[in-house]
Design a protein around this motif. Structure first.
Motif, PDB file in Angstrom:
ATOM      1  N   ALA A  89      -4.838 -88.785 -49.808  1.00 39.40           N
ATOM      2  CA  ALA A  89      -5.561 -89.717 -50.677  1.00 39.40           C
ATOM      3  C   ALA A  89      -6.812 -90.245 -49.975  1.00 39.40           C
ATOM      4  N   LEU A  90      -6.680 -90.648 -48.719  1.00 36.42           N
ATOM      5  CA  LEU A  90      -7.832 -91.140 -47.974  1.00 36.42           C
ATOM      6  C   LEU A  90      -8.853 -90.037 -47.766  1.00 36.42           C
ATOM      7  N   THR A  91      -8.366 -88.836 -47.483  1.00 35.50           N
ATOM      8  CA  THR A  91      -9.270 -87.696 -47.297  1.00 35.50           C
ATOM      9  C   THR A  91     -10.039 -87.389 -48.579  1.00 35.50           C
ATOM     10  N   ARG A  92      -9.363 -87.439 -49.719  1.00 39.14           N
ATOM     11  CA  ARG A  92     -10.052 -87.221 -50.994  1.00 39.14           C
ATOM     12  C   ARG A  92     -11.227 -88.179 -51.151  1.00 39.14           C
ATOM     13  N   ALA A  93     -10.986 -89.457 -50.858  1.00 42.26           N
ATOM     14  CA  ALA A  93     -12.040 -90.456 -51.003  1.00 42.26           C
ATOM     15  C   ALA A  93     -13.189 -90.196 -50.038  1.00 42.26           C
ATOM     16  N   LEU A  94     -12.876 -89.895 -48.773  1.00 34.73           N
ATOM     17  CA  LEU A  94     -13.914 -89.685 -47.761  1.00 34.73           C
ATOM     18  C   LEU A  94     -14.762 -88.461 -48.057  1.00 34.73           C
ATOM     19  N   VAL A  95     -14.109 -87.355 -48.405  1.00 32.39           N
ATOM     20  CA  VAL A  95     -14.846 -86.113 -48.672  1.00 32.39           C
ATOM     21  C   VAL A  95     -15.681 -86.250 -49.947  1.00 32.39           C
ATOM     22  N   THR A  96     -15.100 -86.827 -50.987  1.00 38.29           N
ATOM     23  CA  THR A  96     -15.840 -87.010 -52.238  1.00 38.29           C
ATOM     24  C   THR A  96     -17.061 -87.890 -52.014  1.00 38.29           C
ATOM     25  N   ALA A  97     -16.897 -88.988 -51.287  1.00 34.71           N
ATOM     26  CA  ALA A  97     -18.016 -89.895 -51.027  1.00 34.71           C
ATOM     27  C   ALA A  97     -19.126 -89.195 -50.253  1.00 34.71           C
ATOM     28  N   PHE A  98     -18.753 -88.434 -49.221  1.00 36.54           N
ATOM     29  CA  PHE A  98     -19.762 -87.775 -48.392  1.00 36.54           C
ATOM     30  C   PHE A  98     -20.541 -86.743 -49.198  1.00 36.54           C
ATOM     31  N   LEU A 113     -18.885 -95.738 -48.043  1.00 35.26           N
ATOM     32  CA  LEU A 113     -17.722 -94.983 -47.572  1.00 35.26           C
ATOM     33  C   LEU A 113     -18.106 -93.985 -46.487  1.00 35.26           C
ATOM     34  N   VAL A 114     -19.391 -93.693 -46.367  1.00 35.74           N
ATOM     35  CA  VAL A 114     -19.858 -92.803 -45.308  1.00 35.74           C
ATOM     36  C   VAL A 114     -20.034 -93.591 -44.011  1.00 35.74           C
ATOM     37  N   ASP A 115     -20.628 -94.779 -44.107  1.00 39.29           N
ATOM     38  CA  ASP A 115     -20.997 -95.544 -42.913  1.00 39.29           C
ATOM     39  C   ASP A 115     -20.129 -96.770 -42.651  1.00 39.29           C
ATOM     40  N   GLY A 116     -19.294 -97.183 -43.612  1.00 39.98           N
ATOM     41  CA  GLY A 116     -18.602 -98.451 -43.492  1.00 39.98           C
ATOM     42  C   GLY A 116     -17.283 -98.398 -42.747  1.00 39.98           C
ATOM     43  N   LYS A 117     -16.732 -99.580 -42.514  1.00 39.84           N
ATOM     44  CA  LYS A 117     -15.420 -99.713 -41.889  1.00 39.84           C
ATOM     45  C   LYS A 117     -14.346 -99.524 -42.952  1.00 39.84           C
ATOM     46  N   ILE A 118     -13.441 -98.590 -42.704  1.00 36.80           N
ATOM     47  CA  ILE A 118     -12.386 -98.261 -43.662  1.00 36.80           C
ATOM     48  C   ILE A 118     -11.040 -98.396 -42.958  1.00 36.80           C
ATOM     49  N   SER A 119     -10.152 -99.131 -43.558  1.00 39.40           N
ATOM     50  CA  SER A 119      -8.841 -99.373 -42.969  1.00 39.40           C
ATOM     51  C   SER A 119      -8.123 -98.059 -42.662  1.00 39.40           C
ATOM     52  N   GLY A 120      -7.509 -98.004 -41.498  1.00 43.45           N
ATOM     53  CA  GLY A 120      -6.768 -96.815 -41.104  1.00 43.45           C
ATOM     54  C   GLY A 120      -7.608 -95.735 -40.464  1.00 43.45           C
ATOM     55  N   THR A 121      -8.911 -96.011 -40.272  1.00 42.17           N
ATOM     56  CA  THR A 121      -9.801 -95.021 -39.670  1.00 42.17           C
ATOM     57  C   THR A 121     -10.652 -95.669 -38.587  1.00 42.17           C
ATOM     58  N   VAL A 122     -11.196 -94.826 -37.711  1.00 45.61           N
ATOM     59  CA  VAL A 122     -12.169 -95.251 -36.717  1.00 45.61           C
ATOM     60  C   VAL A 122     -13.400 -94.386 -36.884  1.00 45.61           C
ATOM     61  N   LEU A 123     -14.544 -95.031 -37.070  1.00 44.50           N
ATOM     62  CA  LEU A 123     -15.800 -94.303 -37.241  1.00 44.50           C
ATOM     63  C   LEU A 123     -16.596 -94.328 -35.957  1.00 44.50           C
ATOM     64  N   HIS A 124     -16.938 -93.139 -35.461  1.00 52.82           N
ATOM     65  CA  HIS A 124     -17.858 -93.022 -34.339  1.00 52.82           C
ATOM     66  C   HIS A 124     -19.249 -92.988 -34.929  1.00 52.82           C
ATOM     67  N   HIS A 125     -20.054 -93.988 -34.633  1.00 55.77           N
ATOM     68  CA  HIS A 125     -21.353 -94.134 -35.286  1.00 55.77           C
ATOM     69  C   HIS A 125     -22.195 -92.892 -35.097  1.00 55.77           C
ATOM     70  N   PRO A 126     -22.899 -92.452 -36.163  1.00 51.93           N
ATOM     71  CA  PRO A 126     -23.674 -91.203 -36.055  1.00 51.93           C
ATOM     72  C   PRO A 126     -24.743 -91.245 -34.985  1.00 51.93           C
ATOM     73  N   ALA A 127     -25.214 -92.436 -34.619  1.00 54.01           N
ATOM     74  CA  ALA A 127     -26.249 -92.515 -33.606  1.00 54.01           C
ATOM     75  C   ALA A 127     -25.685 -92.372 -32.192  1.00 54.01           C
ATOM     76  N   ALA A 128     -24.366 -92.513 -32.076  1.00 56.65           N
ATOM     77  CA  ALA A 128     -23.732 -92.453 -30.751  1.00 56.65           C
ATOM     78  C   ALA A 128     -23.040 -91.111 -30.569  1.00 56.65           C
ATOM     79  N   ARG A 129     -23.547 -90.290 -29.705  1.00 56.41           N
ATOM     80  CA  ARG A 129     -22.943 -88.997 -29.431  1.00 56.41           C
ATOM     81  C   ARG A 129     -21.637 -89.153 -28.664  1.00 56.41           C
ATOM     82  N   VAL A 130     -20.656 -88.328 -28.992  1.00 53.37           N
ATOM     83  CA  VAL A 130     -19.404 -88.343 -28.266  1.00 53.37           C
ATOM     84  C   VAL A 130     -19.559 -87.476 -27.025  1.00 53.37           C
TER      85      VAL A 130
END
Length: 281
Positions: free
Chosen positions: A238-247, A261-278
């Motif tokens: 369900a969460l994946t459906r929302a994330l993929v559809t939004a993107f 949904l692309v850039d925001g804080k979403i419960s149950g997930t951790v977003l690595h900011h696009p400006a910060a390389r891993v």
């Protein structure tokens, strides 16, 4: 149903939580299912019942998995106005990664080059994406590398494919979303999604679903469940459906309502900011 040149717009949401809930549910469009076999590629296709100039995505399955294990996601995308197709080739123990990537490209060409649904459905070749899970995610990157028209890429728990996953990631300059699984023991994020993200040649997002396993994205039962760690998970899907559809709505259709949904804080997930390389391991 009214014919439209663009995909359906999601309704306004009062919060990110509401937006996730909305996009996790099926969209308002009637969906048709088709068979890619009629054009020489084994696989499945889902599309809105009518619509011209629609966006489209070709989705690559994981190692050993049948395309039918992704019907939940594919049908969902079609209900929001995105033609979604998945080749069912190269499912053996030793699949050809190059050939699978070629099949993903061919699948997109079929979607964009053939009138679907008795001529009442067409795809805009400039609004196409590649996506995949595990091995299919690596193949999607290979297929997208140097592709002249692909506008976005999405991977779920991406895996290295050989040769050249990192080289392919460097060659992909369009917006890319990698969704990693925090409890993945098949393709752990530190050894797969994170270095792939670090190698990206364009805008990139890495979002980890903290409680997901590698097979949490799948649906149904298959004999390969005996050899892969984890199990299908309805909440992860369900969460994946929302994330993929939004993107895809954001980057294929220019939909501003889904940007949170692309850039925001979403419960149950951790977003690595696009400006910060891993950092690459």
């Amino acid at each position: 149903m009214t014919r439209t040149r663009a995909s359906i717009r999601p309704p306004e949401a009062s919060s990110i939580k509401d937006a996730v809930a909305t996009l996790a549910r099926p969209g308002p469009l009637e969906v048709l299912r088709g068979d890619l076999g009629i054009v020489g590629i084994p696989g499945i296709l889902f599309a809105p019942a009518e619509g011209y100039g629609l966006p489209a995505v070709a989705f690559g399955h994981d190692w050993l998995q049948p395309a039918d294990r992704y019907v939940d996601l594919l049908r969902h995308l079609a209900s929001w106005g995105i033609v979604a197709a998945a080749p069912n080739s190269h499912r053996g123990l030793m699949p050809s990664h190059h050939a699978f990537a070629a099949d993903l490209r061919s699948t997109l060409e079929v979607c964009a080059g053939v009138r679907l649904g008795d001529g009442h459905i067409s795809v805009d070749a400039r609004r196409t994406a590649l996506a995949g899970h595990g091995l299919g995610g690596g193949a999607a990157l290979m297929a997208a590398a140097g592709h002249p028209r692909v506008a976005a890429v999405v991977t779920l728990a991406p895996a290295y494919t050989h040769p050249g996953t990192l080289d392919a990631a460097r060659a992909v300059t369009v917006p890319t979303l990698h969704i990693a699984a925090g409890k993945d023991t098949v393709t752990p994020p530190a050894g797969h999604a994170e270095p792939i993200t670090a190698a990206a040649g364009g805008p990139v997002w890495l979002r980890t679903i903290t409680k997901a396993s590698h097979t949490g994205f799948l649906d149904g039962v298959h004999w390969s469940d005996l050899v892969l760690a984890g199990k299908p998970n309805a909440k992860v899907r369900a969460l994946t459906r929302a994330l993929v559809t939004a993107f895809l709505l954001t980057h294929l259709c220019g939909e501003r309502r889904t940007e949170a949904l692309v850039d925001g804080k979403i419960s149950g997930t951790v977003l690595h900011h696009p400006a910060a390389r891993v950092a690459t391991a």
